[in-house]
Scaffold this active site. Structure first.
Site, mmCIF file in Angstrom:
data_model
loop_
_atom_site.group_PDB
_atom_site.id
_atom_site.type_symbol
_atom_site.label_atom_id
_atom_site.label_comp_id
_atom_site.label_asym_id
_atom_site.label_seq_id
_atom_site.Cartn_x
_atom_site.Cartn_y
_atom_site.Cartn_z
ATOM 1 N N ASP A 13 64.383 52.285 35.323
ATOM 2 C CA ASP A 13 64.975 51.155 34.594
ATOM 3 C C ASP A 13 65.826 51.596 33.401
ATOM 4 O O ASP A 13 65.914 50.897 32.392
ATOM 5 C CB ASP A 13 63.891 50.180 34.111
ATOM 6 C CG ASP A 13 63.128 49.563 35.262
ATOM 7 O OD1 ASP A 13 63.678 49.510 36.381
ATOM 8 O OD2 ASP A 13 61.990 49.123 35.045
ATOM 9 N N LYS A 16 70.552 52.508 35.481
ATOM 10 C CA LYS A 16 71.299 53.239 36.512
ATOM 11 C C LYS A 16 72.248 52.314 37.263
ATOM 12 O O LYS A 16 73.382 52.682 37.553
ATOM 13 C CB LYS A 16 70.330 53.893 37.513
ATOM 14 C CG LYS A 16 69.393 54.915 36.893
ATOM 15 C CD LYS A 16 68.388 55.443 37.905
ATOM 16 C CE LYS A 16 67.411 54.405 38.405
ATOM 17 N NZ LYS A 16 66.461 53.904 37.398
ATOM 18 N N GLY A 40 64.773 48.283 41.214
ATOM 19 C CA GLY A 40 65.435 47.031 40.854
ATOM 20 C C GLY A 40 66.601 47.428 39.977
ATOM 21 O O GLY A 40 66.408 47.881 38.864
ATOM 22 N N HIS A 41 67.818 47.347 40.501
ATOM 23 C CA HIS A 41 69.005 47.801 39.777
ATOM 24 C C HIS A 41 69.880 46.605 39.432
ATOM 25 O O HIS A 41 70.345 45.895 40.323
ATOM 26 C CB HIS A 41 69.782 48.824 40.614
ATOM 27 C CG HIS A 41 68.995 50.082 40.873
ATOM 28 N ND1 HIS A 41 69.442 51.111 41.640
ATOM 29 C CD2 HIS A 41 67.766 50.463 40.424
ATOM 30 C CE1 HIS A 41 68.541 52.078 41.665
ATOM 31 N NE2 HIS A 41 67.500 51.696 40.952
ATOM 32 N N GLN A 223 64.241 54.934 40.549
ATOM 33 C CA GLN A 223 63.147 55.398 39.675
ATOM 34 C C GLN A 223 63.719 56.396 38.652
ATOM 35 O O GLN A 223 64.845 56.250 38.239
ATOM 36 C CB GLN A 223 62.000 56.000 40.491
ATOM 37 C CG GLN A 223 61.211 54.980 41.301
ATOM 38 C CD GLN A 223 61.895 54.567 42.589
ATOM 39 O OE1 GLN A 223 62.263 55.397 43.399
ATOM 40 N NE2 GLN A 223 62.075 53.280 42.804
#
Ligand code: GDP
Ligand code: IMO
Ligand code: MG
Length: 430
Positions: A13, A16, A40-41, A223
């Site tokens: 988080d 990225k 989750g991007h 990650q």
């Protein structure tokens, strides 16, 4: 022919997705190479906010091809949901290819994820419950179902008939009550396979030809270094290799192409999930960091993120194990409005100072951070930061520049991208 790899330097988080979307403007292909829907991007375009779990973050750029490599574990229901939702928002998602060697996350993996977490007690990582660990366990244990099986009904049925009874026994041994039905799983997944088949190719061969045609490749890590199965905090990380070297393995290209290695770090530290966290804060300072800039809540699980000061021991290790050639520092705006800002430069332990991140969770939980203190900078709302971003780094408040220069001097890697807000425009970079 060279490719850029973007990885997280901390506990995930780091921003990225935002950095990938920014760099994708100059890329022909964006490639995911590890992880799964645990990622989750977040990408913000204008007022529209997107949270991608499996779709690579270049998917909103029409001219950019997006590849899900063999190293990713794919939850087909989740991927189809994301494709449908992104299409409903006006993006055709025809610019997607999926590796025929990528492994599938099955419903029983999610059941086992929950059961394993419960049984592990204090060893549980606080997973996203997306079935990631059990899917990678099956890949290594050779129980896995791959994309090439999913789109081949005969193979899919045969594999399910062999594997489902084994998983049923495991669920029962773990004290679970779920009943698996191989026929129902087959029917459900045959339908997913039909819908996904047009995207499935040998992505390694395709990427090889893209490299030969001098296409610019951008690898999107999920990650972060300290969640990596090999180099991260064990057992509180994830089940895949999250470091830059994994890009070659997880996409099926030679490592000589990976020459531009970007690490993304938040200007502070955060994490969702369990495990020791030396610079962790609580009280009003933690609230400040968590609530600023849209809030620190997990993109995948919405859990509040634990927050703390920037930890250069963690980043030093990230520079080393990834071979980073440049850094992106995000969320500098979130530190705005504080009088003093601290940065951890070492850990005090057992009468000495550790400069390297320890392997032992006992040592890590006993380690006390050694801090350097910095003068803060004013609280600037996003539109004002955007004006500053357009004018380049020297337009940042002097104390912000000093903070960034200190990071560079400690890590011996240039900070080339700075982010001061969620939007594309709040980014400056070379
Ligand atoms: P990722 O998993 O590394 O892609 O990061 P996430 O998207 O899960 O979390 C990063 C969060 O920070 C998202 O909500 C982003 O919109 C937000 N974000 C990224 N860069 C910045 C920044 O510079 N400032 C602020 N305030 N938010 C940012
Ligand atoms: P992105 O790509 C932050 C954490 C989970 C848990 C541990 C293991 O958005 O940076 P898993 O479900 O992978 O078995 O959970 O890892 N975790 C993440 N934390 N960002 C992520 O991805 C994460 N993916 C997994 O919270 O502690
Ligand atoms: Mg995330």
């Amino acid at each position: 022919m060279s490719a850029t790899v973007v990885v997280g330097c901390q506990f995930g988080d780091e921003g990225k997705g935002k950095v990938i979307d920014f760099l994708a403007a100059n890329a022909d292909v964006v490639v995911r190479f590890q992880g799964g829907a645990n990622a989750g991007h977040t990408v913000q375009v204008g007022d529209a906010l997107y949270a991608f779990h499996l779709l690579p973050s270049g998917v909103l750029r029409k001219r950019t091809m997006n590849v899900i490599g063999n190293g990713v574990v794919v939850d087909p229901a989740q991927l189809l949901k994301e494709i449908d939702e992104t299409r409903a928002r006006g993006h055709p998602v025809t610019n997607l290819r999926i590796s025929d060697r990528a492994h599938i996350v099955m419903p029983y993996h999610k059941v086992l994820d929950g059961l394993e977490e419960k049984l592990k007690g204090g060893l549980g990582a606080g997973t996203t419950l997306r079935g990631i660990g059990p899917a990678f366990e099956d890949k290594v244990g050779r129980f896995g179902i791959r994309m090439c099986d999913l789109i081949d009904p005969e193979l899919l049925r045969a594999k399910l008939q062999a594997v489902v009874p084994i998983k049923q026994r495991l669920i029962e041994a773990y004290g679970g009550h779920e009943r698996l039905d191989a026929d129902a799983l087959f029917a459900e997944h045959e339908a997913y396979g039909k819908r996904l088949a047009p995207f499935v190719i040998d992505t390694s061969a395709w990427l090889d030809s893209a490299l030969k045609r001098r296409k610019r490749l951008l690898f999107e890590g999920a990650q972060g270094t300290h969640l990596c199965i090999d180099h991260g905090i064990y057992p509180f990380g994830t089940s895949s290799d999250c470091v830059a070297g994994a890009a070659a393995v997880g996409a099926g290209i030679g490592p000589q192409h990976l020459t531009d290695l970007i690490g993304v770090a938040k200007a502070f530290t955060s994490r969702v999930g369990a495990g020791p966290f030396p610079t962790e804060l609580d009280g009003p300072m933690a609230e400040h960091l968590r609530e600023r800039g849209g809030g620190e809540y997990g993109t995948t699980t919405r859990r509040p993120r634990r927050v703390g000061w920037l930890d250069l021991v963690m980043l030093r290790m990230a520079v080393r194990v990834n071979g980073l050639t440049r850094l992106a520092v995000t969320k500098l705006d979130v530190l705005g409005g504080l009088d003093r800002i601290r940065v951890c430069v070492g850990y005090r332990h057992d009468g000495g100072v550790l400069k390297e991140f320890p392997a032992s969770m006992r040592v890590l939980s006993e380690a006390k951070p050694v801090y350097r203190e910095f003068k803060g900078w004013p609280d600037l709302p996003e539109p004002e930061w955007i004006g500053i971003a357009g004018r380049g780094r020297r337009a940042l408040p002097e104390s912000t520049q000093r903070y960034v220069a200190f990071i560079e001097s400690q890590l011996h890697v240039p900070v080339r991208i700075l982010s001061v807000g969620r939007s594309r425009a709040a980014t400056m970079g070379r």
